[in-house]
Design a protein around this motif. Sequence first.
Motif, short mmCIF file in Angstrom:
data_model
loop_
_atom_site.label_atom_id
_atom_site.label_comp_id
_atom_site.label_asym_id
_atom_site.label_seq_id
_atom_site.Cartn_x
_atom_site.Cartn_y
_atom_site.Cartn_z
N GLU A 77 0.83 -1.21 0.00
CA GLU A 77 0.00 0.00 0.00
C GLU A 77 0.87 1.26 0.00
N HIS A 78 1.79 1.35 -0.96
CA HIS A 78 2.72 2.48 -0.96
C HIS A 78 2.03 3.83 -1.13
N LEU A 81 0.35 4.62 2.18
CA LEU A 81 1.41 4.92 3.15
C LEU A 81 1.90 6.36 2.97
N LEU A 99 5.51 -3.44 6.38
CA LEU A 99 5.69 -2.46 5.30
C LEU A 99 6.21 -3.14 4.04
N CYS A 102 6.50 -1.77 -0.24
CA CYS A 102 6.01 -0.38 -0.26
C CYS A 102 6.97 0.56 -0.99
N ASN A 128 11.66 -4.09 -0.40
CA ASN A 128 11.60 -2.63 -0.43
C ASN A 128 12.83 -1.97 -1.02
#
Length: 197
Positions: A77-78, A81, A99, A102, A128
């Motif tokens: 859900e970048h 976020l 996270l 993201c 990431n």
Amino acid sequence: MFSPQSLFDQCILFIAYNVDKVEDFVGFPSQIGEKIFSTAIMQPRFFDDHEYADQTLNVFSEAFGEELMYSLNMAGEHLCLNYHLEAILKFQDLHCLDLSHCGLGDNHELLQHIAHFYSLEQLCLKGNSITDAGIQKLTIPFRMFKHGPSRLSVVDLSGNTGVSVLCLKYFTQFPRLTRVVLSNGPSSKVIAERWMN
């Protein structure tokens, strides 16, 4: 057959829809707060109106903290976020934070704020594009000043091709850390199980 909503349910819905006008919920029963919160985050307005969403997260984090939000899963859900970063940072009582995927990289603003999550026990940063340099930055506040998540016990760094076993040295100051997961292949494996003994 249609059954009318109870007055209680109507009140919950009304407050949830207008939560951006609420000053605070301090002293409010947590069971009712949880019902209002779960109703508020299901409103289309929560996804369309960023000010409403931020106010919702702010007012509930101040009043209920850990009672309301023990863990937060932002995996993939970048956009969410980034839009709600300031509000998310208010949930400093989180115990688990995911996270994954993201697009954080080494320089995302959130990484420097991990030091404010004092209750954090599990941190997942899978996929990431973080490197050893990013892990070094992430751990500086705790390594140098003992400022940060002293309860941290599990860190998942799998899927970050720039992270190597060399990053383990940055975690040696975390007293409860027992597990760091590193892997760049299709299956994650635990690289370190309490290597600091």
